[in-house]
Design a protein around this motif. Structure first.
Motif, short mmCIF file in Angstrom:
data_model
loop_
_atom_site.label_atom_id
_atom_site.label_comp_id
_atom_site.label_asym_id
_atom_site.label_seq_id
_atom_site.Cartn_x
_atom_site.Cartn_y
_atom_site.Cartn_z
N SER A 80 1.24 10.71 -38.24
CA SER A 80 -0.05 10.95 -37.42
C SER A 80 -0.21 12.17 -37.16
N LYS A 81 -1.49 12.55 -37.02
CA LYS A 81 -2.00 13.81 -36.50
C LYS A 81 -2.41 13.83 -35.17
N ILE A 82 -2.17 14.32 -34.20
CA ILE A 82 -2.80 14.56 -32.78
C ILE A 82 -3.40 15.79 -32.58
N ALA A 83 -4.62 15.78 -31.83
CA ALA A 83 -5.22 16.97 -31.71
C ALA A 83 -4.45 17.87 -30.71
N MET A 84 -4.67 19.18 -30.96
CA MET A 84 -4.07 20.06 -29.88
C MET A 84 -4.88 20.27 -28.81
N THR A 85 -4.08 20.23 -27.45
CA THR A 85 -4.76 20.50 -26.23
C THR A 85 -4.33 21.67 -25.67
N SER A 86 -4.78 21.97 -24.41
CA SER A 86 -4.31 23.02 -23.74
C SER A 86 -4.28 22.66 -22.14
N TRP A 98 14.58 26.27 -21.08
CA TRP A 98 13.05 26.15 -20.38
C TRP A 98 12.52 24.87 -21.27
N VAL A 99 11.60 24.07 -20.30
CA VAL A 99 11.13 22.84 -20.64
C VAL A 99 9.61 23.38 -21.25
N VAL A 100 9.18 23.16 -22.30
CA VAL A 100 7.99 23.37 -22.86
C VAL A 100 7.18 21.96 -23.17
N ARG A 101 6.02 21.95 -22.78
CA ARG A 101 5.28 20.61 -22.88
C ARG A 101 3.70 20.79 -23.35
N PHE A 102 3.56 19.83 -24.21
CA PHE A 102 2.11 19.62 -24.68
C PHE A 102 1.45 18.49 -23.93
N TYR A 103 0.35 18.56 -23.30
CA TYR A 103 -0.32 17.44 -22.78
C TYR A 103 -1.09 16.75 -24.00
N MET A 104 -1.01 15.29 -23.90
CA MET A 104 -1.47 14.45 -25.34
C MET A 104 -2.97 14.22 -24.89
N PRO A 105 -3.97 14.24 -25.99
CA PRO A 105 -5.32 13.89 -25.44
C PRO A 105 -5.37 12.57 -24.89
N SER A 106 -6.41 12.54 -24.24
CA SER A 106 -6.51 11.46 -23.30
C SER A 106 -6.71 10.00 -23.73
N LYS A 107 -6.96 10.11 -24.96
CA LYS A 107 -7.17 8.64 -25.54
C LYS A 107 -5.88 7.97 -25.83
N TRP A 108 -4.72 8.74 -25.94
CA TRP A 108 -3.36 8.42 -26.13
C TRP A 108 -2.73 7.79 -25.03
N PRO A 167 7.57 25.93 -9.55
CA PRO A 167 6.27 26.68 -10.14
C PRO A 167 6.39 26.56 -11.67
N VAL A 168 5.23 26.47 -12.22
CA VAL A 168 5.12 26.12 -13.76
C VAL A 168 4.07 27.17 -14.48
N ALA A 169 4.38 27.81 -15.61
CA ALA A 169 3.42 28.45 -16.15
C ALA A 169 2.49 27.85 -17.23
N TRP A 170 1.23 28.12 -17.25
CA TRP A 170 0.35 27.29 -18.39
C TRP A 170 -0.15 28.19 -18.92
N PHE A 171 -0.47 28.11 -20.28
CA PHE A 171 -1.07 29.04 -21.21
C PHE A 171 -2.12 28.44 -22.01
N TYR A 172 -3.03 28.85 -21.95
CA TYR A 172 -4.25 28.20 -22.63
C TYR A 172 -4.76 28.67 -23.87
N ASP A 173 -4.37 29.98 -24.36
CA ASP A 173 -4.90 30.52 -25.41
C ASP A 173 -3.51 30.70 -26.42
N PRO A 174 -3.80 30.93 -27.59
CA PRO A 174 -2.75 31.56 -28.74
C PRO A 174 -2.49 33.04 -28.40
#
Length: 193
Positions: A80-86, A98-108, A167-174
């Motif tokens: 399955s393909k899952i949409a990219m989020t930020s 380091w723990v790296v995390r992607f949040y899943m789209p809200s529909k999942w 504390p956690v770092a969040w990155f929104y852009d490529p």
């Protein structure tokens, strides 16, 4: 139809270069308060895919991003393909990892998400939380993140909020986004004093 797809991809690519995040879902939140350049936000429960990567901060972020991108682009049992989020989240893990995390789209939901093929990718439920967030642009290397984290924690001194986690770092852009147009944040879970 192929030309329309190509044109759309080119437009999105240019948009990401200049900090336009069109069509990329972000976790929903409510702003509880704005103080000293910070936002106190309330997030609801979320689902995420995460991976723990050894190494220095930047190489771990890159390796973790690639591993998680593989999962959402089809490296899972159902392909399955899952949409990219930020944002992409990064926090210090055990030892020199380091723990790296992607949040899943809200529909999942946890039950509906496909099982990762890579055993280093874990699906986790993230409980609702209040966080203090400090937004910044530009450099997002280790020195910049450390300086902004110190600024975030100092700004919470003598407020109604106390840090209640790492504390956690969040990155929104490529990485190719023009630095002064990047959206970066450092956040920390907070509790009322």
């Amino acid at each position: 139809m192929g030309l329309v797809t190509i044109a759309t991809d080119v437009a999105k690519g240019f948009g990401s270069l200049v900090g336009i995040r069109s069509g990329t879902e972000e976790p929903r939140y409510d702003v509880q308060e704005k103080i000293r350049g910070l936002e106190i936000r309330r997030y609801g429960p979320r689902v995420a895919a995460e991976t723990t990567v050894p190494g220095d901060e930047e190489s771990a972020r890159n390796a973790g991003f690639r591993r998680l991108a593989g999962y959402i682009f089809g490296a899972n049992v159902s392909k399955s393909k899952i949409a990219m989020t930020s944002p992409v989240s990064q926090v210090g893990g055990p030892g020199d990892s380091w723990v790296v995390r992607f949040y899943m789209p809200s529909k999942w939901t946890m039950e509906a998400l496909p099982i990762p093929k890579d055993q280093n990718v874990e699906l986790v439920e993230v409980p609702g939380e209040a966080v203090a967030a400090l937004r910044f642009t530009g450099d997002r290397g280790p020195g910049a993140v450390a300086a902004r984290t110190a600024e975030l924690l100092r700004a919470l001194d003598d407020t109604a909020w106390v840090p209640n986690g790492e504390p956690v770092a969040w990155f929104y852009d490529p990485p190719w986004t023009i630095p002064f147009l990047r959206r970066n944040e450092v956040v920390v879970r907070v509790a009322a004093r």
